[in-house]
Motif scaffolding. Structure first.
Motif, mmCIF file in Angstrom:
data_model
loop_
_atom_site.group_PDB
_atom_site.id
_atom_site.type_symbol
_atom_site.label_atom_id
_atom_site.label_comp_id
_atom_site.label_asym_id
_atom_site.label_seq_id
_atom_site.Cartn_x
_atom_site.Cartn_y
_atom_site.Cartn_z
ATOM 1 N N THR A 43 -1.674 -4.841 5.576
ATOM 2 C CA THR A 43 -1.717 -5.290 4.363
ATOM 3 C C THR A 43 -1.532 -6.311 4.304
ATOM 4 N N GLN A 103 0.685 -1.647 0.265
ATOM 5 C CA GLN A 103 0.020 0.140 0.488
ATOM 6 C C GLN A 103 0.746 1.329 0.412
ATOM 7 N N CYS A 104 0.916 1.786 1.241
ATOM 8 C CA CYS A 104 2.327 2.473 1.072
ATOM 9 C C CYS A 104 3.091 2.681 1.082
ATOM 10 N N GLY A 105 3.961 1.575 1.357
ATOM 11 C CA GLY A 105 5.457 0.801 0.778
ATOM 12 C C GLY A 105 6.101 1.200 1.886
ATOM 13 N N TYR A 106 5.908 2.381 3.680
ATOM 14 C CA TYR A 106 6.802 1.862 4.280
ATOM 15 C C TYR A 106 7.366 0.735 4.441
ATOM 16 N N CYS A 107 6.931 0.186 5.257
ATOM 17 C CA CYS A 107 7.226 -0.622 5.718
ATOM 18 C C CYS A 107 7.922 -2.265 4.941
ATOM 19 N N GLN A 108 7.029 -2.226 3.571
ATOM 20 C CA GLN A 108 8.014 -3.317 2.937
ATOM 21 C C GLN A 108 9.079 -4.201 2.645
ATOM 22 N N CYS A 155 2.316 -3.141 10.270
ATOM 23 C CA CYS A 155 1.957 -2.880 8.775
ATOM 24 C C CYS A 155 1.205 -1.591 9.701
ATOM 25 N N ARG A 156 1.246 -0.006 8.984
ATOM 26 C CA ARG A 156 0.071 1.023 9.079
ATOM 27 C C ARG A 156 -0.890 0.747 8.514
ATOM 28 N N CYS A 157 -0.562 0.388 6.935
ATOM 29 C CA CYS A 157 -1.609 0.123 6.422
ATOM 30 C C CYS A 157 -2.787 -0.792 6.481
HETATM 31 S S1 FES Z 1 2.183 -0.975 3.606
HETATM 32 FE FE1 FES Z 1 1.785 0.896 4.600
HETATM 33 S S2 FES Z 1 3.452 0.843 6.055
HETATM 34 FE FE2 FES Z 1 2.850 -1.524 4.956
#
Ligand code: FES
Ligand code: FES
Length: 154
Positions: A137, A97-102, A133-135
């Motif tokens: 996923t 999703q936002c990618g930050y944790c990926q 993961c804040r989003c």
């Molecule tokens: S994809 Fe957004 S924090 Fe995991």
């Protein structure tokens, strides 16, 4: 202080740094490899996950001096069939999703599948429990790990 020597993504790396500097800082600021992210800085979120001698570690809380001589791999240096299967599954199932944790999620997933080629849901939940993961996923991450495991069987 003599430089700290280790291997980063398959290449020798000599770092002129305080031994207490977190590995994440050295990799991002000195080596300029920014794929590993800073999240909590307290070994709680997994965004900074790298492999040290093949094991996933929280690089924000690993002093660089404590791993002299080790082999460090970041998302930039992942290679081999397990990492390809994981990255293909991530794309196929549109995990991000936002990618930050990926990048941290992928590092933990590759370590899991390297040690446990056919993980159960429970294996996955336990291996991935340190990667937040804040989003949210999580459902797609679990499905993508099963998908990668299936692809590796063939
Ligand atoms: S994809 Fe957004 S924090 Fe995991
Ligand atoms: S930044 Fe290292 S675990 Fe959160």
């Amino acid at each position: 202080m003599p430089p700290i020597k280790l291997t980063l993504n398959g290449k020798p790396w000599s770092v002129d740094a305080d031994p207490d500097m977190p590995l994440l800082w050295a990799v991002r600021e000195i080596a300029g490899q920014t794929g590993s992210k800073f999240g909590c800085g307290a070994a709680q979120c997994g965004a900074c996950t790298m492999h040290v001698d093949g094991q996933p570690v929280r690089s924000c809380s690993t002093p660089i001096g404590s791993i002299a001589g080790s082999k460090v791999t970041t998302i930039e240096g992942l290679e081999g069939k397990v990492s390809k299967a994981v990255q293909d599954a991530w794309i196929k199932l549109d995990v991000v999703q936002c990618g930050y944790c990926q990048s941290g999620q992928i590092m933990s997933a590759v370590a899991l599948l390297t040690d446990t080629p056919k993980p159960t849901d429970q294996d996955i939940d336990s291996a991935m429990s340190g990667n937040l993961c804040r989003c949210s996923t999580y459902v797609r991450i679990r499905a993508a790990i099963h998908e990668a495991a299936k692809a590796l069987e063939i």
